[in-house]
Design a protein around this motif. Structure first.
Motif, mmCIF file in Angstrom:
data_model
loop_
_atom_site.group_PDB
_atom_site.id
_atom_site.type_symbol
_atom_site.label_atom_id
_atom_site.label_comp_id
_atom_site.label_asym_id
_atom_site.label_seq_id
_atom_site.Cartn_x
_atom_site.Cartn_y
_atom_site.Cartn_z
ATOM 1 N N THR A 89 46.191 45.220 28.730
ATOM 2 C CA THR A 89 46.483 46.610 29.095
ATOM 3 C C THR A 89 45.730 47.559 28.157
ATOM 4 O O THR A 89 45.189 47.131 27.133
ATOM 5 C CB THR A 89 47.994 46.902 28.963
ATOM 6 N N ALA A 90 45.767 48.831 28.489
ATOM 7 C CA ALA A 90 45.102 49.833 27.644
ATOM 8 C C ALA A 90 45.750 49.902 26.258
ATOM 9 O O ALA A 90 45.133 50.321 25.292
ATOM 10 C CB ALA A 90 45.161 51.196 28.334
ATOM 11 N N GLU A 91 47.015 49.445 26.178
ATOM 12 C CA GLU A 91 47.737 49.514 24.892
ATOM 13 C C GLU A 91 47.506 48.275 24.037
ATOM 14 O O GLU A 91 47.704 48.313 22.825
ATOM 15 C CB GLU A 91 49.264 49.640 25.132
ATOM 16 N N ASP A 92 47.114 47.151 24.645
ATOM 17 C CA ASP A 92 46.955 45.907 23.873
ATOM 18 C C ASP A 92 45.811 46.034 22.882
ATOM 19 O O ASP A 92 44.743 46.552 23.212
ATOM 20 C CB ASP A 92 46.694 44.720 24.817
ATOM 21 N N SER A 171 53.283 39.259 21.825
ATOM 22 C CA SER A 171 52.955 40.597 21.307
ATOM 23 C C SER A 171 51.907 41.282 22.195
ATOM 24 O O SER A 171 51.627 42.471 22.044
ATOM 25 C CB SER A 171 52.465 40.505 19.861
ATOM 26 N N LEU A 172 51.337 40.555 23.135
ATOM 27 C CA LEU A 172 50.369 41.170 24.060
ATOM 28 C C LEU A 172 51.137 41.714 25.264
ATOM 29 O O LEU A 172 51.768 40.951 26.008
ATOM 30 C CB LEU A 172 49.325 40.152 24.515
ATOM 31 N N ASP A 173 51.061 43.016 25.428
ATOM 32 C CA ASP A 173 51.796 43.682 26.492
ATOM 33 C C ASP A 173 51.495 43.061 27.870
ATOM 34 O O ASP A 173 52.386 42.826 28.682
ATOM 35 C CB ASP A 173 51.370 45.159 26.451
ATOM 36 N N GLY A 174 50.227 42.768 28.087
ATOM 37 C CA GLY A 174 49.808 42.279 29.405
ATOM 38 C C GLY A 174 50.221 40.848 29.690
ATOM 39 O O GLY A 174 50.160 40.404 30.833
ATOM 40 N N LEU A 175 50.608 40.097 28.670
ATOM 41 C CA LEU A 175 50.940 38.678 28.868
ATOM 42 C C LEU A 175 52.414 38.383 28.662
ATOM 43 O O LEU A 175 52.914 37.343 29.101
ATOM 44 C CB LEU A 175 50.150 37.796 27.871
ATOM 45 N N LYS A 176 53.119 39.296 27.978
ATOM 46 C CA LYS A 176 54.444 38.948 27.442
ATOM 47 C C LYS A 176 55.414 38.411 28.505
ATOM 48 O O LYS A 176 56.155 37.474 28.238
ATOM 49 C CB LYS A 176 55.067 40.103 26.659
ATOM 50 N N ASP A 177 55.362 38.945 29.716
ATOM 51 C CA ASP A 177 56.310 38.516 30.739
ATOM 52 C C ASP A 177 56.015 37.109 31.246
ATOM 53 O O ASP A 177 56.875 36.461 31.827
ATOM 54 C CB ASP A 177 56.299 39.485 31.930
ATOM 55 N N GLN A 268 41.196 50.339 27.536
ATOM 56 C CA GLN A 268 40.940 50.110 28.971
ATOM 57 C C GLN A 268 41.619 48.810 29.424
ATOM 58 O O GLN A 268 41.882 47.933 28.612
ATOM 59 C CB GLN A 268 39.441 49.985 29.213
ATOM 60 N N ARG A 269 41.821 48.691 30.719
ATOM 61 C CA ARG A 269 42.462 47.498 31.287
ATOM 62 C C ARG A 269 41.435 46.487 31.763
ATOM 63 O O ARG A 269 40.353 46.855 32.231
ATOM 64 C CB ARG A 269 43.268 47.908 32.548
ATOM 65 N N ARG A 270 41.826 45.238 31.673
ATOM 66 C CA ARG A 270 41.024 44.147 32.275
ATOM 67 C C ARG A 270 42.030 43.156 32.838
ATOM 68 O O ARG A 270 42.938 42.698 32.120
ATOM 69 C CB ARG A 270 40.163 43.504 31.204
ATOM 70 N N ARG A 271 41.902 42.820 34.119
ATOM 71 C CA ARG A 271 42.876 41.918 34.763
ATOM 72 C C ARG A 271 42.131 40.841 35.532
ATOM 73 O O ARG A 271 41.355 41.143 36.445
ATOM 74 C CB ARG A 271 43.789 42.727 35.708
#
Ligand code: SIN
Length: 283
Positions: A89-92, A171-177, A268-271
């Protein structure tokens, strides 16, 4: 090899090719499948642009190379458990796969290949680097090759995590779930120089990320040589760089390459969607 059904354009002198004139969402003839497989063996990393792939289709394409694997640390998508979403995510502040490695080298039978498909990419940055471990092996001196002959190493999934893999991944917002509740540690022994089961070529099989130590040696004794070999293996002349666009699919051979996801797109985001393919025990 001359290809009849696909176009293959090299990306760099060392490895990598773009494969054109193919729609992977359409039915593939036997000749197309054979040519894709040959392009993969010849180039080690193959790049397909403008492909419209559902998760199910990505798993089906993975099936051309072998049995799609389950990555042990992240939950897959609902209905397609072999597909893992790698979201930054943009925050990670850190990314997934930001150190040179070959996927799941710590498993007894590491994944033979990986298919990574881009959904969202940064405006600039977020490329993936690859290195050719056949070339890295070939370029070593005869003396070093002799020393590595018959040498075995221990590969660990905990290297660099200090027992905190789950915590660090969460701790990675994009992976935590998606982080699995139970995180196992994998440790395996493999030869430092492996022979590719399909091409018969020798490849160096060492990385700072997963090679813990040589068998019957301490970590302190092993580290200088592991670090030397790991640094040598990624000299620019052994590498290529893939830039992503949405709907790009890249397939790479973990038996003779390493890769690194460049972390240069803060804010920036990368998915991406990733599927790996089961391999055999390295010999
Ligand atoms: C990975 O290490 O498998 C991910 C590579 C990437 O995101 O470019």
């Amino acid at each position: 090899m001359t290809f009849q059904t696909i176009e293959v354009r090299p990306l760099a002198g060392a490895l990598g090719a773009e494969v054109g004139n193919i729609d992977l969402s359409a039915p593939l003839s036997n000749q197309m499948r054979d040519e894709i497989h040959q392009a993969f063996l010849d180039n080690l990393v193959i790049v397909f642009r403008d492909q419209k792939l559902t998760p199910e289709k990505q798993v089906e394409i993975a099936g051309l190379f072998g049995k799609p694997a389950i990555y042990p640390f992240l939950q897959g998508l609902d209905g397609a458990p072999e597909v893992h979403e790698l979201l930054k995510t943009a925050e990670d502040e850190v990314n997934f796969g930001g150190n040179w490695h070959s996927d799941t080298a710590y498993r007894e039978c590491p994944d033979m290949g990986t298919l990574l498909y881009a959904h969202e990419v940064p405006d600039v940055g977020g490329d993936t680097l690859f290195t050719n471990m056949y070339l890295a092996y070939d370029a070593l001196s005869d003396g070093m090759k002799e020393m590595l002959k018959g040498l075995t190493a221990i590969y660990s999934s905990e290297k660099g995590y200090d027992g905190k893999r789950a915590e660090k991944m969460k701790s990675l917002d994009g992976l935590k779930d998606a982080v699995q509740a139970e995180i196992e540690t994998f440790e395996s022994e493999h030869p430092v120089v492996r022979t590719h089961p399909e091409t018969g070529q020798k490849a160096l099989y060492v990385s700072k990320s997963h090679t813990l130590r040589f068998k019957d040696m301490t970590v302190e004794e092993s580290t200088p040589l592991i670090d030397y070999l790991s640094t040598f293996a990624v000299l620019p002349e052994f590498t290529c760089r893939v830039d992503w666009q949405p709907q790009t699919l890249v397939i790479w051979d973990n038996r003779c390459t390493k890769h690194l996801a460049v972390d240069d797109y803060a804010g920036q985001r990368r998915r991406m969607h990733r599927v790996t393919v089961e391999g055999v025990q390295p010999l």
